[in-house]
Design a protein around this motif. Structure first.
Motif, PDB file in Angstrom:
ATOM      1  N   UNK A   1       0.837  -1.208   0.000  1.00 35.37           N
ATOM      2  CA  UNK A   1       0.000   0.000   0.000  1.00 35.37           C
ATOM      3  C   UNK A   1       0.866   1.250   0.000  1.00 35.37           C
ATOM      4  N   UNK A   2       0.328   2.325  -0.575  1.00 33.71           N
ATOM      5  CA  UNK A   2       1.120   3.532  -0.772  1.00 33.71           C
ATOM      6  C   UNK A   2       1.555   4.195   0.532  1.00 33.71           C
ATOM      7  N   UNK A   3       0.890   3.867   1.647  1.00 34.76           N
ATOM      8  CA  UNK A   3       1.298   4.452   2.925  1.00 34.76           C
ATOM      9  C   UNK A   3       2.405   3.655   3.607  1.00 34.76           C
ATOM     10  N   UNK A   4       2.885   2.580   2.957  1.00 33.45           N
ATOM     11  CA  UNK A   4       4.000   1.820   3.512  1.00 33.45           C
ATOM     12  C   UNK A   4       5.267   2.670   3.506  1.00 33.45           C
ATOM     13  N   UNK A   5       6.042   2.572   4.571  1.00 31.30           N
ATOM     14  CA  UNK A   5       7.231   3.421   4.710  1.00 31.30           C
ATOM     15  C   UNK A   5       8.282   3.150   3.630  1.00 31.30           C
ATOM     16  N   UNK A   6       8.168   2.016   2.963  1.00 30.34           N
ATOM     17  CA  UNK A   6       9.110   1.700   1.892  1.00 30.34           C
ATOM     18  C   UNK A   6       9.073   2.774   0.802  1.00 30.34           C
ATOM     19  N   UNK A   7       7.874   3.276   0.488  1.00 36.46           N
ATOM     20  CA  UNK A   7       7.744   4.305  -0.537  1.00 36.46           C
ATOM     21  C   UNK A   7       8.377   5.617  -0.087  1.00 36.46           C
ATOM     22  N   UNK A   8       8.232   5.943   1.187  1.00 39.14           N
ATOM     23  CA  UNK A   8       8.846   7.165   1.714  1.00 39.14           C
ATOM     24  C   UNK A   8      10.368   7.094   1.621  1.00 39.14           C
ATOM     25  N   UNK A   9      10.917   5.907   1.879  1.00 39.47           N
ATOM     26  CA  UNK A   9      12.368   5.725   1.782  1.00 39.47           C
ATOM     27  C   UNK A   9      12.832   5.885   0.342  1.00 39.47           C
ATOM     28  N   UNK A  10      12.075   5.277  -0.598  1.00 35.03           N
ATOM     29  CA  UNK A  10      12.437   5.381  -2.012  1.00 35.03           C
ATOM     30  C   UNK A  10      12.333   6.825  -2.503  1.00 35.03           C
ATOM     31  N   UNK A  11      11.298   7.530  -2.053  1.00 34.36           N
ATOM     32  CA  UNK A  11      11.143   8.930  -2.455  1.00 34.36           C
ATOM     33  C   UNK A  11      12.268   9.784  -1.901  1.00 34.36           C
ATOM     34  N   UNK A  12      12.651   9.519  -0.656  1.00 32.04           N
ATOM     35  CA  UNK A  12      13.748  10.257  -0.048  1.00 32.04           C
ATOM     36  C   UNK A  12      15.059  10.016  -0.787  1.00 32.04           C
ATOM     37  N   UNK A  13      15.164   8.842  -1.414  1.00 35.66           N
ATOM     38  CA  UNK A  13      16.374   8.520  -2.182  1.00 35.66           C
ATOM     39  C   UNK A  13      16.332   9.117  -3.588  1.00 35.66           C
ATOM     40  N   UNK A  14      15.205   9.775  -3.944  1.00 41.31           N
ATOM     41  CA  UNK A  14      15.140  10.461  -5.227  1.00 41.31           C
ATOM     42  C   UNK A  14      14.201   9.850  -6.249  1.00 41.31           C
ATOM     43  N   UNK A  15      13.533   8.765  -5.919  1.00 40.68           N
ATOM     44  CA  UNK A  15      12.648   8.115  -6.894  1.00 40.68           C
ATOM     45  C   UNK A  15      11.403   8.957  -7.153  1.00 40.68           C
ATOM     46  N   UNK A  16      11.038   9.063  -8.425  1.00 40.73           N
ATOM     47  CA  UNK A  16       9.812   9.775  -8.793  1.00 40.73           C
ATOM     48  C   UNK A  16       8.604   8.847  -8.749  1.00 40.73           C
TER      49      UNK A  16
END
Length: 210
Positions: free
Chosen positions: A50-65
């Motif tokens: 799910x989009x609220x999983x912290x994995x997405x926040x980590x990827x976004x912080x690393x620069x992923x669009x």
């Protein structure tokens, strides 16, 4: 009097037989219930995070669009490797496979793993796309670079729930892009997405096993 005694005995005998028959039937039913085979989910279960999983926040912080992340559970399937790749479609026609990668699976220590697709925009408009496999802290990845594209809208769509069989191709998700199109409809119908959008990138996988 003797006639009545015989009649009573006959009634008792019939009742006894009926009760015995009922007990036998009930025992057989209970025995069948106790010996029903366990219902196991066969196949490989793949679910998008799910989009609220912290994995997405980590990827976004690393620069992923954009990112697609999937949990894969092998269940009872014995597997030794997984292949993931991106197929490229332009105006409804397949252009080819953009890129892919393969990794071995350590099923001895863990029956599950994660698959990733991320995109990263560069300053000149080009993009770096990354496919990755992660299991027990081990990561295997592959990258490719896409030249700047003339699209003004995009949609990322993960398949909602996937059950795959070993040695069969499964669709995980789609990135669709268009120019001059105000609305894009999200759907699990991959053929419709390919048909209705100008550029479609389909993430697929295959788990090799018994």
């Amino acid at each position: 009097m003797r006639k009545y005694i015989y009649l009573i005995l006959a009634c008792v005998l019939v009742a006894s037989l009926v009760l015995t028959g009922c007990e036998g039937s009930r025992s057989e039913v209970l025995d069948l219930e106790n010996h029903l085979p366990d219902q196991e989910i066969k196949g490989i279960t793949i679910e998008n995070l799910p989009m609220d999983n912290e994995e997405y926040a980590i990827l976004k912080a690393a620069g992923s669009d954009r990112a697609l992340v999937f949990d894969v559970n092998l269940g009872k399937v014995q597997a030794d490797r997984v292949h993931i790749w991106i197929d490229d479609y332009e105006n409804g026609e397949k252009v080819g496979s953009l890129f892919g990668m393969e990794s071995s699976i350590d099923q001895v220590h863990d029956n599950s793993f994660r698959l990733y697709l991320t995109t990263l925009a560069m300053g000149n408009g080009d993009e770096v796309w990354t496919l990755a496999f992660r299991q027990n802290g081990n990561v295997v990845s592959s990258k490719t670079e896409l030249p700047k594209q003339d699209y003004d809208s995009a949609m990322t769509h993960p398949m909602t729930s996937i059950t795959a069989n070993p040695n069969e191709t499964a669709v995980l998700g789609v990135i669709a892009r268009n120019k001059g199109k105000d609305h894009m409809e999200s759907s699990d119908d991959v053929d419709a997405l390919i048909r209705d959008n100008q550029a479609v990138y389909v993430m697929r996988c295959m788990v090799y096993g018994d």
